[in-house]
Scaffold this motif. Sequence first.
Motif, mmCIF file in Angstrom:
data_model
loop_
_atom_site.group_PDB
_atom_site.id
_atom_site.type_symbol
_atom_site.label_atom_id
_atom_site.label_comp_id
_atom_site.label_asym_id
_atom_site.label_seq_id
_atom_site.Cartn_x
_atom_site.Cartn_y
_atom_site.Cartn_z
ATOM 1 N N ALA A 74 77.568 100.978 63.527
ATOM 2 C CA ALA A 74 77.687 101.334 64.937
ATOM 3 C C ALA A 74 76.519 100.807 65.747
ATOM 4 O O ALA A 74 76.622 100.617 66.949
ATOM 5 N N ARG A 75 75.385 100.572 65.082
ATOM 6 C CA ARG A 75 74.216 100.116 65.842
ATOM 7 C C ARG A 75 74.305 98.604 65.983
ATOM 8 O O ARG A 75 74.156 97.862 65.024
ATOM 9 N N VAL A 76 74.547 98.168 67.191
ATOM 10 C CA VAL A 76 74.694 96.737 67.435
ATOM 11 C C VAL A 76 73.486 96.136 68.130
ATOM 12 O O VAL A 76 73.311 94.926 68.147
ATOM 13 N N GLU A 77 72.658 96.986 68.734
ATOM 14 C CA GLU A 77 71.517 96.438 69.456
ATOM 15 C C GLU A 77 70.358 96.250 68.476
ATOM 16 O O GLU A 77 69.396 97.016 68.458
ATOM 17 N N ARG A 78 70.498 95.223 67.675
ATOM 18 C CA ARG A 78 69.466 94.983 66.656
ATOM 19 C C ARG A 78 68.593 93.813 67.110
ATOM 20 O O ARG A 78 68.682 92.716 66.573
ATOM 21 N N HIS A 79 67.751 94.103 68.084
ATOM 22 C CA HIS A 79 66.945 93.017 68.635
ATOM 23 C C HIS A 79 65.877 92.591 67.645
ATOM 24 O O HIS A 79 65.277 93.416 66.953
ATOM 25 N N GLU A 80 65.653 91.295 67.605
ATOM 26 C CA GLU A 80 64.576 90.799 66.752
ATOM 27 C C GLU A 80 63.727 89.833 67.553
ATOM 28 O O GLU A 80 64.221 89.161 68.453
ATOM 29 N N PRO A 81 62.459 89.723 67.215
ATOM 30 C CA PRO A 81 61.592 88.838 68.005
ATOM 31 C C PRO A 81 61.848 87.367 67.709
ATOM 32 O O PRO A 81 62.471 87.000 66.712
ATOM 33 N N LEU A 82 61.360 86.538 68.607
ATOM 34 C CA LEU A 82 61.641 85.111 68.568
ATOM 35 C C LEU A 82 61.223 84.480 67.250
ATOM 36 O O LEU A 82 61.909 83.610 66.707
ATOM 37 N N ALA A 83 60.097 84.933 66.706
ATOM 38 C CA ALA A 83 59.600 84.327 65.475
ATOM 39 C C ALA A 83 60.618 84.481 64.345
ATOM 40 O O ALA A 83 60.865 83.541 63.575
ATOM 41 N N TRP A 114 63.854 84.888 64.738
ATOM 42 C CA TRP A 114 65.016 84.056 65.037
ATOM 43 C C TRP A 114 64.753 82.611 64.661
ATOM 44 O O TRP A 114 65.628 81.907 64.162
ATOM 45 N N ARG A 115 63.533 82.164 64.925
ATOM 46 C CA ARG A 115 63.190 80.792 64.543
ATOM 47 C C ARG A 115 63.415 80.575 63.056
ATOM 48 O O ARG A 115 64.024 79.583 62.630
ATOM 49 N N ALA A 116 62.895 81.533 62.275
ATOM 50 C CA ALA A 116 63.029 81.378 60.830
ATOM 51 C C ALA A 116 64.501 81.386 60.426
ATOM 52 O O ALA A 116 64.955 80.571 59.612
ATOM 53 N N ARG A 117 65.249 82.300 61.021
ATOM 54 C CA ARG A 117 66.659 82.442 60.644
ATOM 55 C C ARG A 117 67.465 81.206 61.037
ATOM 56 O O ARG A 117 68.270 80.685 60.264
ATOM 57 N N LEU A 118 67.233 80.720 62.243
ATOM 58 C CA LEU A 118 67.980 79.545 62.675
ATOM 59 C C LEU A 118 67.538 78.316 61.899
ATOM 60 O O LEU A 118 68.329 77.406 61.638
ATOM 61 N N GLY A 119 66.257 78.302 61.541
ATOM 62 C CA GLY A 119 65.788 77.189 60.720
ATOM 63 C C GLY A 119 66.464 77.172 59.361
ATOM 64 O O GLY A 119 66.830 76.107 58.842
ATOM 65 N N ARG A 120 66.669 78.361 58.806
ATOM 66 C CA ARG A 120 67.355 78.419 57.506
ATOM 67 C C ARG A 120 68.791 77.942 57.616
ATOM 68 O O ARG A 120 69.374 77.466 56.657
ATOM 69 N N SER A 148 69.718 75.437 59.195
ATOM 70 C CA SER A 148 69.626 73.999 59.484
ATOM 71 C C SER A 148 69.728 73.676 60.959
ATOM 72 O O SER A 148 70.350 72.692 61.349
ATOM 73 N N LEU A 149 69.141 74.509 61.781
ATOM 74 C CA LEU A 149 69.068 74.187 63.198
ATOM 75 C C LEU A 149 67.623 73.868 63.532
ATOM 76 O O LEU A 149 66.709 74.553 63.079
ATOM 77 N N ARG A 150 67.438 72.853 64.346
ATOM 78 C CA ARG A 150 66.075 72.453 64.731
ATOM 79 C C ARG A 150 65.877 72.744 66.199
ATOM 80 O O ARG A 150 66.780 72.536 67.009
ATOM 81 N N ALA A 151 64.679 73.167 66.532
ATOM 82 C CA ALA A 151 64.404 73.548 67.916
ATOM 83 C C ALA A 151 64.341 72.330 68.819
ATOM 84 O O ALA A 151 63.823 71.283 68.440
ATOM 85 N N VAL A 152 64.871 72.481 70.003
ATOM 86 C CA VAL A 152 64.778 71.448 71.025
ATOM 87 C C VAL A 152 63.858 71.987 72.117
ATOM 88 O O VAL A 152 64.077 73.080 72.635
ATOM 89 N N HIS A 153 62.849 71.212 72.437
ATOM 90 C CA HIS A 153 61.929 71.690 73.463
ATOM 91 C C HIS A 153 62.606 71.702 74.818
ATOM 92 O O HIS A 153 63.296 70.751 75.187
ATOM 93 N N LEU A 154 62.379 72.786 75.553
ATOM 94 C CA LEU A 154 63.093 72.928 76.805
ATOM 95 C C LEU A 154 62.527 72.073 77.922
ATOM 96 O O LEU A 154 63.171 71.849 78.911
#
Lengths: 164, 582
Positions: free
Chosen positions: B479-488, B490-496, B498-504
């Motif tokens: 039921a708990r959907v608001e599972r906010h996580e900090p950017l750091a 997310w970086r690790a998770r998205l990196g795993r 196979s996504l690479r960051a694009v500078h804005l």
Amino acid sequence: MGVMILPLEEEEEEEDKKRRNTFSINDNVDLLVEILGRLDGRSLGVAACVCKLWSSVCRKDSVWEALCNRHVAGGGGGPGTRSVVAALGGYRRLYRLCVGPVLDRLAGGPGLAGWAATREEAAHLSLSLSLSLSLFSIDCYERLGGPRQRPASLLFLCKPVNVS
Amino acid sequence: MEGEGDLQLPSLFSFSVLLPERACGEREGMGPYPFGSGTATTGWAAADSAPQCSASEIDGLLAGAGYRVRSSDLLHVAHSLERLESAIGGAPDDHLAFAEAVHYNPSDLTAWVDSILSELSPSLPPPRPPPAAPVVETWPDPTCSPLPYRQHQTAVVASTRQREEEGSAIRLVHLLVSCADAVQRGDSGLAWNIIEEMRVVLTRVNTGVGIGKVAGYFVDALCWRIYSPCSSSSSSSVSVAGSAAEQEILYHHFYEVSPYLKFAHFMANQAILEAFDGYNRVHVIDFNLMHGLQWPALIQALALRAGGPPFLRLTGIGPPSPDGRDALREVGLRLAELARSVRVRFAFRGVAASRIDDVRPWMLQVVPGEAVAVNSVLQLHRLLGDPGDDAAAPIDSVLGWIVGLRPRIVTVVEQEADHNRPAFLDRFTEALFYYSTMFDSLETGRGAARHHHHQQQQAVAEVYLQREICNIVCCEGAARVERHEPLARWRARLGRASLRAVHLGSNAFKQASMLLTLFSGEGYCVEEVDGCLTLGWHNRPLISASAWRADDDVAPPPDIQLFNTSMASTTNNSITISGNDI
């Protein structure tokens, strides 16, 4: 005979001179457009109250287009900009809703936005055209929602700046 | 009562409390004096003549130390010294900067203390009760900074009230944390007692603004947690979450009132625009369409693109509408009308799904050769699970098929907070400070708001935030959907995945700064962290926007996954609406 004609010619010359000197700006609408197109937003609003002719000139979108473009470094964007802005509601509306409040906000208060901008301001303001267009498009989109929908996304531009 | 002020108070200050008792006739049975016996003994002995107890006598003990005070005045002097101490402690600094030195004769103690008091301030507050001992706790102490106060009075009396309110506010925070601790330990009896106490304290603070309001929401949330706990079944959270239509309205008001969502949309659009450069067929997949407020700006920007606009397809994912009204289709129609007016070829498709992980890639109908952008604004955190239970969370499979779409850009906007910690107390404390900051930022707009309409919008926007608070505090499990996580993280998770960051890019940064200068209230701050932008309030980042792209060397999934149309797993309606063209 020469003596008899001479006073008549003089009179005619004087009348000619008078006719030449009585020049009314209202006779030359193009000239009027050129002149009024150099005013800033507030002055245009004042000018629109002078007479019917001036009011119709001040409603021309080209006048407002010139005004908006003046506050953008490097001109007003590509040739397609005009049609896009026209589709979204026109330059006059763009100025009233976005560019005008932005200029006021940046100049630090209403009534202070002049039409001569320094280069730094212009660089700052050049971004505001794309930003203003984005905000303008959101406003236009909200109005598409029908009369029941009160478009409010640009309300934040109307709020007085609270710098306390 | 501790410490002396900047003036040299008589060293007998601590002794003065004892004096009224000793005013008469106790000199025979002398008890120990707090300042010791050494040098003053001889003085006393000298003064210790006939013990007379008349009220107008000069007090002999103090006379021995050099101060002339009448015995009858001793009580008054004692109280005056207390008031002097509090006045010096609370007075603003300029009162102590006397223009010229005025000498008083301290030996006449009564007159001395009275003249100092009248010098400091014509009207002093009544003597304060001794303040409660400061509670030392181990939880982090940013209570000083983000607690917001808007006091309009300037008199000293008001500053006393302010101190009381501050004291109450600090007490509230302390009580909230203790209650959360009790809840974590399962001690609901103690938790209930603390809640009762908090309700009492709430009557003493201003619950219309600031910490009082936020604390009120958290107290309510704790009540709900204790007395109607959400079980793991997601249906029980409906009463707190409300219907999808309500959620859309709340979201819209939150969008209007604060810059966070606007910032998110602009940053994402900027990244998408740059990624679409050079492509003639583009496809945007929006994980949460709502009213589609992000897309008019993109449509307009594509219309003005050098080289002409591409053919734009938009796939909007959203919750199904219960009452037969097709909300997605309506939004699609509006966007199509806008696109038509600016001559951008546009096609819309709506995918109704109650959860993102119900969506399958084939429903999105990605066409080979088009540039794909995946846009997720505050959605990915709903796919997370408990930190220990990460393998069961749907986030990884969703990221997997996102990458499988070979997107040109994936824009991710998330709250910058850690509300997914396993321990309830940690989550609670984090949420308390995060939402205090968030509410504080909303309120500065309120100070300048003259429109009644705007104030209404603000109140509704706060309900939006209140729902998030309730979900974080009350709900557990699925039921708990608001599972906010900090950017750091997310970086690790998205990196795993196979996504690479694009500078804005700096253009995005300038746009963000410009957007903020247009908002009233000067506390917002934009920061760049390794190519990602965060928007915050008074140096506390609250929302982050980042852009990602798939690694080029990831093998694309077999086409059968992308284009198989024979599977129909859950409730999904797919509607295609075309603008001018298909």
